[in-house]
Design an enzyme around this catalytic site. Structure first.
Site, PDB file in Angstrom:
ATOM      1  N   LYS A 184       0.644  -1.215  -0.029  1.00 37.10           N
ATOM      2  CA  LYS A 184      -0.091   0.003  -0.058  1.00 37.10           C
ATOM      3  C   LYS A 184       0.928   1.322  -0.007  1.00 37.10           C
ATOM      4  O   LYS A 184       1.921   1.050   0.240  1.00 37.10           O
ATOM      5  CB  LYS A 184      -1.014  -0.103   1.109  1.00 37.10           C
ATOM      6  CG  LYS A 184      -1.749  -1.315   1.172  1.00 37.10           C
ATOM      7  CD  LYS A 184      -3.091  -1.176   2.479  1.00 37.10           C
ATOM      8  CE  LYS A 184      -3.846  -2.214   2.337  1.00 37.10           C
ATOM      9  NZ  LYS A 184      -5.064  -1.924   3.359  1.00 37.10           N
ATOM     10  N   HIS A 192      -2.153  -5.499   1.537  1.00 32.75           N
ATOM     11  CA  HIS A 192      -3.512  -6.076   1.343  1.00 32.75           C
ATOM     12  C   HIS A 192      -3.228  -7.566   1.222  1.00 32.75           C
ATOM     13  O   HIS A 192      -2.236  -7.991   0.305  1.00 32.75           O
ATOM     14  CB  HIS A 192      -4.426  -5.417   0.105  1.00 32.75           C
ATOM     15  CG  HIS A 192      -5.309  -6.174  -0.508  1.00 32.75           C
ATOM     16  ND1 HIS A 192      -6.551  -6.229   0.256  1.00 32.75           N
ATOM     17  CD2 HIS A 192      -5.476  -7.212  -1.194  1.00 32.75           C
ATOM     18  CE1 HIS A 192      -7.562  -7.040  -0.414  1.00 32.75           C
ATOM     19  NE2 HIS A 192      -6.819  -7.622  -1.168  1.00 32.75           N
ATOM     20  N   ASN A 196      -2.015   0.368   6.746  1.00 27.63           N
ATOM     21  CA  ASN A 196      -1.311  -0.827   7.394  1.00 27.63           C
ATOM     22  C   ASN A 196      -0.431  -1.651   6.448  1.00 27.63           C
ATOM     23  O   ASN A 196      -0.606  -3.205   6.533  1.00 27.63           O
ATOM     24  CB  ASN A 196      -2.534  -1.694   7.794  1.00 27.63           C
ATOM     25  CG  ASN A 196      -3.782  -2.099   6.875  1.00 27.63           C
ATOM     26  OD1 ASN A 196      -3.585  -1.848   5.699  1.00 27.63           O
ATOM     27  ND2 ASN A 196      -4.590  -2.736   7.283  1.00 27.63           N
ATOM     28  N   ARG A 211       2.629  -6.342   9.510  1.00 26.48           N
ATOM     29  CA  ARG A 211       1.880  -5.139  10.002  1.00 26.48           C
ATOM     30  C   ARG A 211       2.494  -4.607  11.285  1.00 26.48           C
ATOM     31  O   ARG A 211       2.413  -3.610  11.561  1.00 26.48           O
ATOM     32  CB  ARG A 211       0.342  -5.446   9.856  1.00 26.48           C
ATOM     33  CG  ARG A 211      -0.425  -5.426   8.782  1.00 26.48           C
ATOM     34  CD  ARG A 211      -1.685  -5.839   8.564  1.00 26.48           C
ATOM     35  NE  ARG A 211      -2.304  -5.683   7.299  1.00 26.48           N
ATOM     36  CZ  ARG A 211      -3.726  -6.207   6.857  1.00 26.48           C
ATOM     37  NH1 ARG A 211      -4.092  -6.943   7.665  1.00 26.48           N
ATOM     38  NH2 ARG A 211      -4.363  -5.800   5.699  1.00 26.48           N
ATOM     39  N   GLU A 257      -9.713 -11.072  -7.340  1.00 27.78           N
ATOM     40  CA  GLU A 257      -8.837  -9.935  -7.276  1.00 27.78           C
ATOM     41  C   GLU A 257      -7.792  -9.873  -8.210  1.00 27.78           C
ATOM     42  O   GLU A 257      -7.152  -8.883  -8.746  1.00 27.78           O
ATOM     43  CB  GLU A 257      -8.331  -9.908  -5.846  1.00 27.78           C
ATOM     44  CG  GLU A 257      -9.339  -9.590  -4.872  1.00 27.78           C
ATOM     45  CD  GLU A 257      -9.096  -9.331  -3.450  1.00 27.78           C
ATOM     46  OE1 GLU A 257      -9.809  -9.239  -2.704  1.00 27.78           O
ATOM     47  OE2 GLU A 257      -7.876  -9.742  -3.187  1.00 27.78           O
ATOM     48  N   TYR A 282     -12.418  -2.104  -3.597  1.00 30.77           N
ATOM     49  CA  TYR A 282     -13.068  -2.254  -2.154  1.00 30.77           C
ATOM     50  C   TYR A 282     -14.136  -2.295  -2.140  1.00 30.77           C
ATOM     51  O   TYR A 282     -14.919  -2.078  -0.926  1.00 30.77           O
ATOM     52  CB  TYR A 282     -12.100  -1.134  -1.379  1.00 30.77           C
ATOM     53  CG  TYR A 282     -10.972  -1.610  -0.730  1.00 30.77           C
ATOM     54  CD1 TYR A 282     -10.620  -2.544  -0.156  1.00 30.77           C
ATOM     55  CD2 TYR A 282      -9.611  -0.632  -1.279  1.00 30.77           C
ATOM     56  CE1 TYR A 282      -9.461  -2.880   0.560  1.00 30.77           C
ATOM     57  CE2 TYR A 282      -8.491  -1.220  -0.575  1.00 30.77           C
ATOM     58  CZ  TYR A 282      -8.246  -2.192   0.167  1.00 30.77           C
ATOM     59  OH  TYR A 282      -7.033  -2.431   0.678  1.00 30.77           O
ATOM     60  N   THR A 292      -5.637  -7.081  11.019  1.00 25.79           N
ATOM     61  CA  THR A 292      -5.588  -5.694  10.240  1.00 25.79           C
ATOM     62  C   THR A 292      -5.078  -4.476  11.236  1.00 25.79           C
ATOM     63  O   THR A 292      -4.606  -3.269  10.469  1.00 25.79           O
ATOM     64  CB  THR A 292      -7.264  -5.323  10.055  1.00 25.79           C
ATOM     65  OG1 THR A 292      -7.891  -6.551   9.544  1.00 25.79           O
ATOM     66  CG2 THR A 292      -7.487  -4.055   9.226  1.00 25.79           C
TER      67      THR A 292
HETATM   68  P1  IDP Z   1      -7.899  -6.630   5.889  1.00 23.74           P
HETATM   69  O1  IDP Z   1      -6.945  -5.852   5.149  1.00 23.74           O
HETATM   70  O2  IDP Z   1      -7.151  -7.016   7.243  1.00 23.74           O
HETATM   71  O3  IDP Z   1      -8.371  -7.654   4.925  1.00 23.74           O
HETATM   72  P2  IDP Z   1     -10.388  -5.407   5.879  1.00 23.74           P
HETATM   73  O4  IDP Z   1     -11.362  -5.628   7.049  1.00 23.74           O
HETATM   74  O5  IDP Z   1     -10.905  -6.200   4.623  1.00 23.74           O
HETATM   75  O6  IDP Z   1      -8.736  -5.771   6.319  1.00 23.74           O
HETATM   76  O7  IDP Z   1     -10.498  -3.941   5.586  1.00 23.74           O
HETATM   77  C1  IDP Z   1      -9.858  -3.707   4.222  1.00 23.74           C
HETATM   78  C2  IDP Z   1      -8.828  -2.472   4.662  1.00 23.74           C
HETATM   79  O8  IDP Z   1      -9.733  -1.199   5.047  1.00 23.74           O
HETATM   80  C3  IDP Z   1      -7.864  -2.364   5.800  1.00 23.74           C
HETATM   81  O9  IDP Z   1      -6.554  -3.264   5.439  1.00 23.74           O
HETATM   82  C4  IDP Z   1      -7.623  -0.965   6.209  1.00 23.74           C
HETATM   83  O10 IDP Z   1      -6.810  -0.488   5.289  1.00 23.74           O
HETATM   84  C5  IDP Z   1      -8.863  -0.729   6.247  1.00 23.74           C
HETATM   85  N1  IDP Z   1      -9.694  -0.667   7.388  1.00 23.74           N
HETATM   86  C6  IDP Z   1     -10.332  -1.568   8.120  1.00 23.74           C
HETATM   87  N2  IDP Z   1     -10.732  -1.245   8.965  1.00 23.74           N
HETATM   88  C7  IDP Z   1     -10.663  -0.136   9.037  1.00 23.74           C
HETATM   89  C8  IDP Z   1     -11.089   1.032  10.472  1.00 23.74           C
HETATM   90  O11 IDP Z   1     -11.454   0.552  11.325  1.00 23.74           O
HETATM   91  N3  IDP Z   1     -10.675   2.291  10.068  1.00 23.74           N
HETATM   92  C9  IDP Z   1      -9.812   2.613   9.281  1.00 23.74           C
HETATM   93  N4  IDP Z   1      -9.572   1.817   8.021  1.00 23.74           N
HETATM   94  C10 IDP Z   1     -10.148   0.548   8.178  1.00 23.74           C
HETATM   95 MG    MG Z   2      -9.952  -7.705   3.620  1.00 30.27          MG
END
Ligand code: IDP
Ligand code: MG
Length: 140
Positions: A11, A117, A114, A104, A128, A51, A93
């Protein structure tokens, strides 16, 4: 266990800090092979579509802004159990909850910025990967 492919994205927070090599060294050390890779700057439309499962979440607009704030490296990782192995290497996450030694935990700046992805299932990995790569661009 089967040989799988999964989509990985490095990212903008990580490309900005010049961490692509450090992150990919961890994938390769764990036995995952980078079989496709390109550095791109996503358009807003492209990021929103990628997304879209999160479109109803309160952080969606911020997430899209972040993903188009700089270049990303999109890549396909291949190996035994690649989907789960990549998720394990990435860590949770929220970097505060990520196990020590994970990408991470080591590199992420926040729950949003973070660093990486990774696809969350083989089914989503196929979708994807096809979103970013044509078959001829993937060279195992
Ligand atoms: P993942 O990347 O671990 O699969 P997901 O729940 O799919 O997590 O969320 C996608 C992306 O959205 C995360 O990697 C992060 O960049 C962002 N994200 C997830 N939860 C939050 C939040 O509570 N606040 C801000 N950004 C978030
Ligand atoms: Mg995800």
């Amino acid at each position: 266990m089967a040989v799988e492919r999964t989509l990985s994205i490095i990212k903008p927070d990580a490309t900005n800090r010049n961490l692509t090599g450090a992150i990919n060294a961890k994938f390769e050390a764990a036995g995952l092979r980078i079989v496709a890779q390109k550095r791109i700057w996503m358009s807003r439309a492209h990021a929103k579509e990628f997304y879209k499962v999160h479109a109803h979440r309160p952080f969606f607009n911020d997430l899209v802004d972040f993903m188009v704030s700089g270049p990303v490296v999109v890549q396909v990782l291949e190996g035994e159990n690649a989907v789960a192995k990549n998720r394990e290497l990435m860590g949770a996450t929220d970097p505060k909850k990520a196990a020590s030694g994970t990408i991470r935990a080591m590199f992420a700046e926040s729950i949003e910025a973070n660093s990486v992805h990774g696809s969350d299932s083989p089914e989503n990995a196929a979708i994807e990967i096809a979103y970013f790569f044509a078959g001829y661009e993937i060279v195992g």
